[in-house]
Write a protein that holds these residues in place. Structure first.
Motif, mmCIF file in Angstrom:
data_model
loop_
_atom_site.group_PDB
_atom_site.id
_atom_site.type_symbol
_atom_site.label_atom_id
_atom_site.label_comp_id
_atom_site.label_asym_id
_atom_site.label_seq_id
_atom_site.Cartn_x
_atom_site.Cartn_y
_atom_site.Cartn_z
ATOM 1 N N SER A 91 0.922 -1.190 -0.233
ATOM 2 C CA SER A 91 -0.374 0.201 0.154
ATOM 3 C C SER A 91 0.921 1.442 0.246
ATOM 4 O O SER A 91 2.653 1.055 0.238
ATOM 5 C CB SER A 91 -1.083 0.027 1.334
ATOM 6 N N VAL A 92 0.474 2.367 -0.759
ATOM 7 C CA VAL A 92 1.157 3.569 -0.485
ATOM 8 C C VAL A 92 1.391 4.438 0.443
ATOM 9 O O VAL A 92 0.120 4.193 1.059
ATOM 10 C CB VAL A 92 0.412 3.971 -1.744
ATOM 11 N N ILE A 93 1.960 4.564 0.480
ATOM 12 C CA ILE A 93 2.853 5.551 2.003
ATOM 13 C C ILE A 93 2.085 6.793 1.569
ATOM 14 O O ILE A 93 2.677 7.478 0.790
ATOM 15 C CB ILE A 93 4.526 5.368 1.537
ATOM 16 N N ALA A 94 1.406 7.192 2.971
ATOM 17 C CA ALA A 94 0.959 8.833 2.471
ATOM 18 C C ALA A 94 1.577 9.708 3.774
ATOM 19 O O ALA A 94 1.724 11.115 3.423
ATOM 20 C CB ALA A 94 -0.529 9.048 2.841
ATOM 21 N N SER A 95 1.661 8.996 5.282
ATOM 22 C CA SER A 95 2.272 9.472 6.241
ATOM 23 C C SER A 95 2.945 9.426 7.069
ATOM 24 O O SER A 95 2.829 8.201 6.941
ATOM 25 C CB SER A 95 1.095 10.218 6.265
ATOM 26 N N PRO A 96 3.412 10.752 7.741
ATOM 27 C CA PRO A 96 4.800 9.374 8.246
ATOM 28 C C PRO A 96 3.176 8.242 9.570
ATOM 29 O O PRO A 96 2.713 8.979 10.386
ATOM 30 C CB PRO A 96 5.287 10.386 9.236
ATOM 31 N N GLY A 97 3.991 6.987 9.874
ATOM 32 C CA GLY A 97 3.499 6.444 10.977
ATOM 33 C C GLY A 97 4.288 5.478 11.285
ATOM 34 O O GLY A 97 5.211 5.056 11.246
ATOM 35 N N PRO A 98 3.517 5.157 12.747
ATOM 36 C CA PRO A 98 5.227 4.340 13.468
ATOM 37 C C PRO A 98 5.089 3.022 13.414
ATOM 38 O O PRO A 98 5.982 2.228 13.790
ATOM 39 C CB PRO A 98 3.906 4.239 14.650
ATOM 40 N N ASP A 99 4.936 2.191 11.734
ATOM 41 C CA ASP A 99 5.569 1.422 11.214
ATOM 42 C C ASP A 99 7.009 1.562 10.599
ATOM 43 O O ASP A 99 7.125 0.418 9.787
ATOM 44 C CB ASP A 99 4.348 0.434 10.520
ATOM 45 N N ARG A 100 7.026 2.916 10.740
ATOM 46 C CA ARG A 100 8.201 3.222 9.623
ATOM 47 C C ARG A 100 9.133 3.901 11.231
ATOM 48 O O ARG A 100 9.421 5.386 10.181
ATOM 49 C CB ARG A 100 8.156 3.630 9.102
ATOM 50 N N MET A 101 9.108 3.405 11.920
ATOM 51 C CA MET A 101 10.306 4.075 13.159
ATOM 52 C C MET A 101 11.340 4.832 12.870
ATOM 53 O O MET A 101 12.472 4.196 11.546
ATOM 54 C CB MET A 101 10.423 3.404 14.674
ATOM 55 N N MET A 102 11.612 5.534 12.943
ATOM 56 C CA MET A 102 13.362 6.842 12.324
ATOM 57 C C MET A 102 13.723 7.310 13.178
ATOM 58 O O MET A 102 13.554 7.079 14.341
ATOM 59 C CB MET A 102 12.678 7.963 11.760
ATOM 60 N N VAL A 103 15.539 6.761 13.174
ATOM 61 C CA VAL A 103 16.683 7.543 14.288
ATOM 62 C C VAL A 103 17.033 8.299 13.100
ATOM 63 O O VAL A 103 17.233 8.227 12.188
ATOM 64 C CB VAL A 103 17.021 6.126 14.355
ATOM 65 N N PHE A 104 17.019 9.372 13.924
ATOM 66 C CA PHE A 104 18.132 10.877 13.288
ATOM 67 C C PHE A 104 18.834 10.447 13.424
ATOM 68 O O PHE A 104 19.323 10.011 14.592
ATOM 69 C CB PHE A 104 16.910 12.281 13.255
#
Lengths: 294, 272
Positions: B87-100
């Motif tokens: 499914s197309v990614i539309a907004s940030p979400g907790p299924d893609r956690m990011m480390v900056f």
């Protein structure tokens, strides 16, 4: 090529050393002597200054022998005690504080609304900047004649000037605080799935808290000074005067010691709020979080 | 480390036949500066499979961080699409956690424990479970002793570990890391890389890692996507799962590093 211009450093042999414990020093951390510890305490140092001031005051008052213009420290303390025991000062203080709290929180609510509008739209930002630029330099007390005209003699006029004195300082600081929240923290919040109000409450407000707290402190200082000044100017309303009115009243009866007692009460409230209440909030929030140096 | 990294290629080859977890398809990304509309990447395509460690490698200006932000959902592509599990990614979400990269990604008003537990609480995990998972994740990054500390009391490397623990505890589909070790000193960085690989061994997550260091890319990645700059385009996709810390002095490692460096410098010559 450059060897002729530069002298080479001397060739030296390599060396290795054994690291030993510094036995000669004794303990690495030594407790300070008792006297030094006491003088490390700011409260003790400042208390000593206060005692010194009181002594000078008393000596000067006795030497001057003019209780009408400059009562001695002990006379003032007696007046203060009488005022408190008779219940006049606490009652006046209650009136003043009640007015202040109503005005202060009303000002905060309006500031929060205005800031919300300002951070959510560009026209809101322009509106806030223009308003603050216009009204912030205007001393609240200068609006008092107008307030009297609009709201009459009484509490609503006082609340109006307090709101004016709190609103702009707080809104300005809140807005600056929100703008300074780092992009990384915003993005982190959004990856957690925070949106809308939850994002504001969960990320923006705590992240902007140092600036918001600074705004609250400035707002408080403005409000307190404005209120006492306003009470001095038109004082009593429906038999309910505040501390400012207490000072004014006693000046009229030439009870200078009581005027001093009133001034000391004003100072005491200011000191307690600034040095105790805000200090505690700071220690529990921004300083514990390392967002401000202790 | 060696036995964990050396057996390679085989599991990956198997994974290729399965459908990808993340698919980047012909993605063009643009952002606005006050004076320009900048094209960061041009028709970039690559796939990320379950359990892969994909490294996006390239010089500054190749749009590697921008791609990561697009996968995170902060930036909609101008052209093409990015899908997660189809499914197309539309907004940030907790299924893609990011480390900056930045150390201030932790929330300073929360303790280390609360920082790790917070995203879970936001997403409806029960308090007890969030606390357990946070403790577990912090133990994995060797920070169990610092649960009640505030972020400002930690060193840079420890903060990054907390951020990794925070992301891992969420059990995301994919872990996105944007130059997470760039601001660390060389010794700490190396230690953190080892720890990350150890963690991958233990847990087996899917990782997308952005870096501009060739060595870091080869060590950390199982597959390296090399990007050319201005605007970013895929120059190569290389396998390096068989190369880790222990292989650092082998000729193979050196050759791969040289090959990648050749690609990057070629592109520089073209771009300028």
């Amino acid at each position: 090529m450059t060897t002729t211009l530069r002298s080479a450093p001397p060739a030296r042999p390599e060396q290795e050393f054994q690291v030993t414990a510094p036995v000669a020093l004794g303990d690495v951390a030594k407790p300070l002597p008792f006297i030094e510890k006491i003088f490390e305490n700011a409260v003790v140092r400042r208390g000593l200054i206060l005692i010194g001031l009181a002594l000078i005051w008393e000596a000067y008052g006795r030497w001057l022998e003019s209780p009408l213009t400059f009562p001695t420290f002990l006379d003032t303390m007696t007046a203060l005690k009488d005022g408190i025991v008779s219940g006049v000062i606490p009652q006046r203080m209650a009136v003043t504080l009640q007015t202040l709290v109503i005005g202060y929180f009303l000002g905060l609510i309006i500031a929060a609304l205005l800031t919300t509008v300002a951070v959510t739209s560009r026209i809101g930002t322009d509106l806030l900047s223009t308003f603050t630029a216009m009204f912030n330099p205007l001393p609240a007390i200068a609006l008092l004649p107008l307030a009297l005209l609009w709201f009459g003699l009484g509490r609503p006029s006082l609340i109006f000037v307090i709101v004016h004195s709190v609103l702009w300082a707080v809104a300005l600081n809140m807005h600056a605080g929100f703008l300074s929240v780092s992009e990384t923290q915003r993005m982190a919040g959004r990856t957690f799935g925070l949106k809308g109000l939850r994002f504001v409450l969960g990320i923006l407000i705590p992240a902007a808290f140092p600036a918001i707290l600074a705004g609250l402190k400035i707002g408080w200082a403005f409000a307190w000074r404005t209120l006492i000044a306003a009470e001095l100017v038109f004082g009593v309303s429906s038999g309910q005067g505040g501390l400012g009115w207490y000072i004014f009243e006693n000046r009229n009866t030439l009870d200078t010691a009581a005027v001093f007692a009133g001034l000391l009460s004003v100072m005491a409230v200011g000191l307690i709020v600034e040095a105790v209440i805000f200090r505690v909030i700071e220690a529990r929030t921004v300083r514990r979080w390392g967002m401000q140096r202790g | 480390m060696s036995q964990t990294l050396a057996p390679s290629m085989q599991p990956l080859a198997g994974a290729q036949t399965a459908s990808p977890l993340v698919s980047v398809e012909g993605v063009t990304l643009q952002y606005k500066t006050p004076d320009h509309l900048v094209t960061a990447t041009y028709r970039v395509s690559f796939q990320i499979h379950q359990q892969e460690r994909v490294v996006l490698l390239g010089p500054s200006g190749c749009g590697k961080s921008t791609i990561l932000k697009a996968i995170a959902g902060f930036m909609p592509p101008v052209e093409g699409r990015i899908t997660l599990k189809g499914s197309v990614i539309a907004s940030p979400g907790p299924d893609r956690m990011m480390v900056f990269q930045e150390f201030d990604q932790l929330l300073p008003w929360k303790t280390v424990q609360a920082n790790v537990a917070y995203p879970m609480l936001v997403n409806g995990v029960s308090k007890q479970e969030a606390a357990d998972r946070a403790a577990d994740a912090l133990t994995k990054v060797n920070l169990a002793k610092f649960m009640d500390a505030y972020p400002h009391m930690l060193s840079g490397g420890m903060k990054q570990r907390v951020a990794i623990a925070r992301a891992m505890a969420m059990k995301p589909d994919v872990l996105l890391m944007d130059e997470p070790y760039a601001a660390l000193d060389a010794l700490t960085r190396r230690k953190m890389q080892e720890e990350l690989l150890q963690l991958w061994d233990d847990v087996g997550f899917t990782l997308v890692f952005v870096t501009h260091s060739i060595e870091e890319a080869i060590v950390v990645g199982s597959r390296v996507v090399v990007l050319s700059p201005h605007p970013g385009q895929v120059r190569a996709e290389l396998n390096c799962d068989h190369l880790g810390f222990t292989e650092r002095d082998t000729p193979e490692f050196g050759q791969l590093a040289k090959r990648i460096s050749g690609m990057l410098f070629d592109d520089h010559a073209v771009a300028h």
